[in-house]
Design an enzyme around this catalytic site. Structure first.
Site, mmCIF file in Angstrom:
data_model
loop_
_atom_site.group_PDB
_atom_site.id
_atom_site.type_symbol
_atom_site.label_atom_id
_atom_site.label_comp_id
_atom_site.label_asym_id
_atom_site.label_seq_id
_atom_site.Cartn_x
_atom_site.Cartn_y
_atom_site.Cartn_z
ATOM 1 N N HIS A 1 0.871 -1.175 0.000
ATOM 2 C CA HIS A 1 0.000 0.000 0.000
ATOM 3 C C HIS A 1 0.916 1.236 0.000
ATOM 4 C CE1 HIS A 1 -2.996 -2.865 2.075
ATOM 5 N NE2 HIS A 1 -3.203 -2.837 0.777
ATOM 6 N N GLU B 1 1.476 4.054 2.652
ATOM 7 C CA GLU B 1 1.981 3.676 3.976
ATOM 8 C C GLU B 1 3.506 3.817 3.990
ATOM 9 O OE1 GLU B 1 -1.899 0.796 4.203
ATOM 10 O OE2 GLU B 1 0.063 -0.140 4.381
ATOM 11 N N HIS C 1 3.322 -2.501 7.033
ATOM 12 C CA HIS C 1 2.189 -1.632 6.658
ATOM 13 C C HIS C 1 2.001 -0.495 7.648
ATOM 14 C CE1 HIS C 1 0.038 -4.180 3.570
ATOM 15 N NE2 HIS C 1 0.955 -5.029 4.030
ATOM 16 N N GLU D 1 1.824 -3.544 11.581
ATOM 17 C CA GLU D 1 1.085 -2.289 11.354
ATOM 18 C C GLU D 1 1.626 -1.202 12.269
ATOM 19 O OE1 GLU D 1 -1.240 -1.701 9.136
ATOM 20 O OE2 GLU D 1 -1.933 -3.698 8.509
HETATM 21 ZN ZN ZN Z 1 -1.488 -1.624 4.331
#
Ligand code: ZN
Length: 375
Positions: A166, A169, A259, A335
């Site tokens: 992504h 990010e 991420h 994350e």
């Molecule tokens: Zn992500």
């Protein structure tokens, strides 16, 4: 007064610039229109003046909960990124800039530019343990590059790290920069021991097209790469297609997919629970990794995160799930927050590139703690 986003990873549409106390802006969606949240633009004004920036379509963004208690990031010198007073109400994100210089860059999070990405690749390749491999080309004809660290000894474990599936990010590539610098530091004995036991395969940027285009979540074709792992194709998701090909060649003993999360103000792991072959061995490895990461970095915690998938119910199109199942290995999504870590808040900076770098260093300690038991 002027606003531009016509640069690497830029994103904003100007709706109305007439009133500096009510500048009206909108975030431009990723190609295909499904996702948006990333913004990145430069305001040219006057030092000493106050400017009030309103992002009018914030309420329709991909993660509206991401705006609650969120503070926009800004920089005068494009090196040091700090937070600006920001509020969210009735679908509108309002950012207040009291200008100390004539121009300011405002972004969703500290950008990690394509130039910096190339600088990173060029810098690490001068180390004797590093080789760069061209995995393939993206739709926009950018290189997808693998950084191999280690001697390739087939008796060693193979650790795979991917970041920025992504593209918005950016903290993910900041983390990888910190992890690689630490891994290549000859005075770092954690790294030395780890490299005695493992080869590293690192893709610092899985989605260069989305990064340069200023996308939040998708590649040049509007495809969410982290939903492509079960059925990647050269036409839609060459990035995943090429990485999987290489994984099949090397094998994977530990996978770390990095991420950022828009809404949750914490650092956490999401594992492979819920995959068909999840077992006690993988659960034990996951617990050990998590416990050691907690000791290695006070930014990491395991109380708050995503819900755990019911047995057999995992979405197998996600990288972490697919890799765990295919290679029967420890696989985690890491994350980091866009906002701040509420357990150790920093109101001036929030979560930052610097903290991402430190977490990258700390991740190596958790990897060392499990490397002997990965198989
Ligand atoms: Zn992500």
């Amino acid at each position: 007064m002027h606003i531009t986003a016509n640069f690497d990873a830029g994103n904003i549409d100007v709706i109305n610039l007439e009133d500096k106390k009510d500048i009206q802006l909108a975030i431009r969606p990723d190609f295909g229109g499904e996702f948006f949240q990333w913004f990145n633009f430069r305001l040219s004004g006057q030092a000493g003046e106050q400017y009030i920036l309103n992002i009018l379509n914030a309420g329709e963004a991909s993660f509206p909960a991401g705006w609650e208690n969120y503070q926009a990031v800004a920089s005068y010198d494009r090196q040091h990124w700090f937070r600006l007073p920001t509020s969210y109400k009735d679908g509108k994100l309002t950012i207040v800039a009291d200008m100390e210089c004539d121009t300011i860059q405002v972004a969703y999070f500290a950008p990690y530019s394509y130039e910096r990405h190339q600088d990173l690749l060029a810098a690490v390749q001068t180390h004797p343990l590093v080789t760069l491999e061209h995995l393939g080309e993206t739709f926009d004809k950018r290189d997808l590059t693998l950084v191999k660290i280690g001697d390739g000894d087939v008796n060693k474990r193979n650790i795979w790290i991917t970041a920025r599936q992504h593209p918005g990010e950016t903290m993910a590539e900041w983390l990888v920069e910190g992890l690689m610098d630490s891994l290549l530091d000859s005075d770092n004995t954690t790294s030395k021991l780890l490299l005695d036991k493992a080869n590293f395969y690192i893709v610092p940027n899985m989605n260069p097209d989305g990064s340069v285009r200023g996308h939040l979540r998708t590649n040049a074709l509007g495809i969410n790469l982290n939903r492509e792992w079960l059925n990647p194709s050269l036409e839609k998701s060459p990035e995943v297609f090429h990485v999987i090909n290489k994984m099949e060649e090397t094998g994977v003993d530990l996978f770390y997919d990095v991420h950022g999360d828009e809404a949750l103000p914490f650092v956490f792991l999401a594992g492979s629970e819920g995959t068909p072959s999840y077992n006690d061995r993988l659960a034990g490895l996951r617990d050990r990794f998590s416990e050691v990461l907690k000791l290695a970095s006070a930014d990491f915690q395991s109380e708050i995160g995503y819900g755990i998938g019911a047995p057999g119910e995992a979405n197998m199109t996600l990288a972490t799930h697919w890799v765990a199942e295919r290679f029967d290995c420890l696989a985690n999504t890491l994350e980091m927050p866009f906002k701040d870590n509420n357990n150790v808040p920093n109101s001036a900076m929030g979560w930052s590139p610097e903290r991402s770098v430190k977490l990258g260093e700390a991740s190596l300690i958790a990897m060392l703690a499990v490397v002997d038991t990965l198989r």
